[in-house]
Design a protein around this motif. Structure first.
Motif, mmCIF file in Angstrom:
data_model
loop_
_atom_site.group_PDB
_atom_site.id
_atom_site.type_symbol
_atom_site.label_atom_id
_atom_site.label_comp_id
_atom_site.label_asym_id
_atom_site.label_seq_id
_atom_site.Cartn_x
_atom_site.Cartn_y
_atom_site.Cartn_z
ATOM 1 N N ALA A 103 0.838 -1.205 0.000
ATOM 2 C CA ALA A 103 0.000 0.000 0.000
ATOM 3 C C ALA A 103 0.872 1.252 0.000
ATOM 4 C CB ALA A 103 -0.920 0.006 1.223
ATOM 5 N N THR A 104 0.318 2.360 -0.462
ATOM 6 C CA THR A 104 1.012 3.642 -0.456
ATOM 7 C C THR A 104 0.645 4.390 0.818
ATOM 8 O OG1 THR A 104 0.907 3.745 -2.863
ATOM 9 C CG2 THR A 104 1.346 5.813 -1.700
ATOM 10 N N ILE A 105 1.683 4.762 1.595
ATOM 11 C CA ILE A 105 1.495 5.555 2.805
ATOM 12 C C ILE A 105 2.568 6.640 2.831
ATOM 13 C CG2 ILE A 105 0.441 3.649 4.114
ATOM 14 C CD1 ILE A 105 3.134 3.316 5.582
ATOM 15 N N THR A 106 2.432 7.589 3.756
ATOM 16 C CA THR A 106 3.436 8.642 3.906
ATOM 17 C C THR A 106 4.467 8.230 4.957
ATOM 18 O OG1 THR A 106 2.246 9.791 5.665
ATOM 19 C CG2 THR A 106 1.700 10.414 3.379
ATOM 20 N N ALA A 107 5.582 8.961 5.002
ATOM 21 C CA ALA A 107 6.616 8.697 6.007
ATOM 22 C C ALA A 107 6.049 8.894 7.412
ATOM 23 C CB ALA A 107 7.817 9.613 5.782
ATOM 24 N N GLU A 108 5.204 9.887 7.591
ATOM 25 C CA GLU A 108 4.594 10.134 8.909
ATOM 26 C C GLU A 108 3.694 8.971 9.314
ATOM 27 O OE1 GLU A 108 4.394 12.429 6.356
ATOM 28 O OE2 GLU A 108 5.955 13.779 7.084
ATOM 29 N N GLN A 109 2.961 8.416 8.376
ATOM 30 C CA GLN A 109 2.106 7.272 8.681
ATOM 31 C C GLN A 109 2.937 6.055 9.072
ATOM 32 O OE1 GLN A 109 -0.107 7.474 4.946
ATOM 33 N NE2 GLN A 109 -1.993 7.318 6.137
ATOM 34 N N LEU A 110 4.083 5.882 8.436
ATOM 35 C CA LEU A 110 4.961 4.758 8.775
ATOM 36 C C LEU A 110 5.393 4.835 10.231
ATOM 37 C CD1 LEU A 110 6.565 2.246 8.048
ATOM 38 C CD2 LEU A 110 8.392 3.741 7.210
ATOM 39 N N ILE A 111 5.711 6.031 10.691
ATOM 40 C CA ILE A 111 6.127 6.208 12.087
ATOM 41 C C ILE A 111 4.989 5.844 13.035
ATOM 42 C CG2 ILE A 111 6.814 7.937 13.804
ATOM 43 C CD1 ILE A 111 8.347 9.302 11.426
ATOM 44 N N THR A 112 3.761 6.285 12.729
ATOM 45 C CA THR A 112 2.636 5.971 13.618
ATOM 46 C C THR A 112 2.211 4.505 13.499
ATOM 47 O OG1 THR A 112 0.958 6.676 12.016
ATOM 48 C CG2 THR A 112 1.759 8.334 13.553
ATOM 49 N N LEU A 113 2.547 3.877 12.380
ATOM 50 C CA LEU A 113 2.203 2.471 12.162
ATOM 51 C C LEU A 113 3.180 1.515 12.845
ATOM 52 C CD1 LEU A 113 0.187 0.670 10.576
ATOM 53 C CD2 LEU A 113 1.776 0.783 8.649
#
Length: 127
Positions: A103-113
């Motif tokens: 899936a496509t996510i942002t760098a900020e989402q990766l940190i919260t994930l």
């Protein structure tokens, strides 16, 4: 469902499992606790929807966008991703993180994930 737009609807707990949703747009809807198990999404868009605790178990996503959605505690276990864009959505507490591989996510989402990834992959975190 095919070639339709569903706007500002309360669909809490709706049962749309084992379904094909093609060219469907959910806009400003409340879909918490919805059941989309084993469904196939193609060219689907979810915009500004509350989708907490949605069950996507073993769903397939092909050219699907979930923008500005609350996906808290949504279950993506066993999903197949051909193209899924989650940018702008809240994905921190999702379950079945392996199901959104690709899936496509942002760098900020990766940190919260990260905590959900660590949980689902059984990481042992020590200081």
């Amino acid at each position: 469902l095919s070639r339709c737009t569903i706007t500002k609807s309360r669909l809490s707990g709706v049962q749309i499992y084992q379904s094909k949703l093609e060219n469907v747009h959910f806009r400003d809807c409340k879909l918490d606790l919805a059941n989309f198990r084993f469904s196939h999404f193609k060219n689907a868009i979810f915009s500004n929807c509350v989708m907490s605790e949605v069950d996507f178990l073993e769903a397939t996503f092909e050219h699907t966008v979930m923008e500005d959605c609350d996906l808290s505690r949504a279950d993506f276990s066993g999903c197949k991703v051909k193209k899924l864009d989650l940018r702008g959505s809240q994905i921190a507490a999702i379950r079945g993180t392996a199901g959104i591989a690709g899936a496509t996510i942002t760098a900020e989402q990766l940190i919260t994930l990260a905590p959900a990834l660590a949980r689902d992959l059984n990481f042992i975190i020590e200081n």
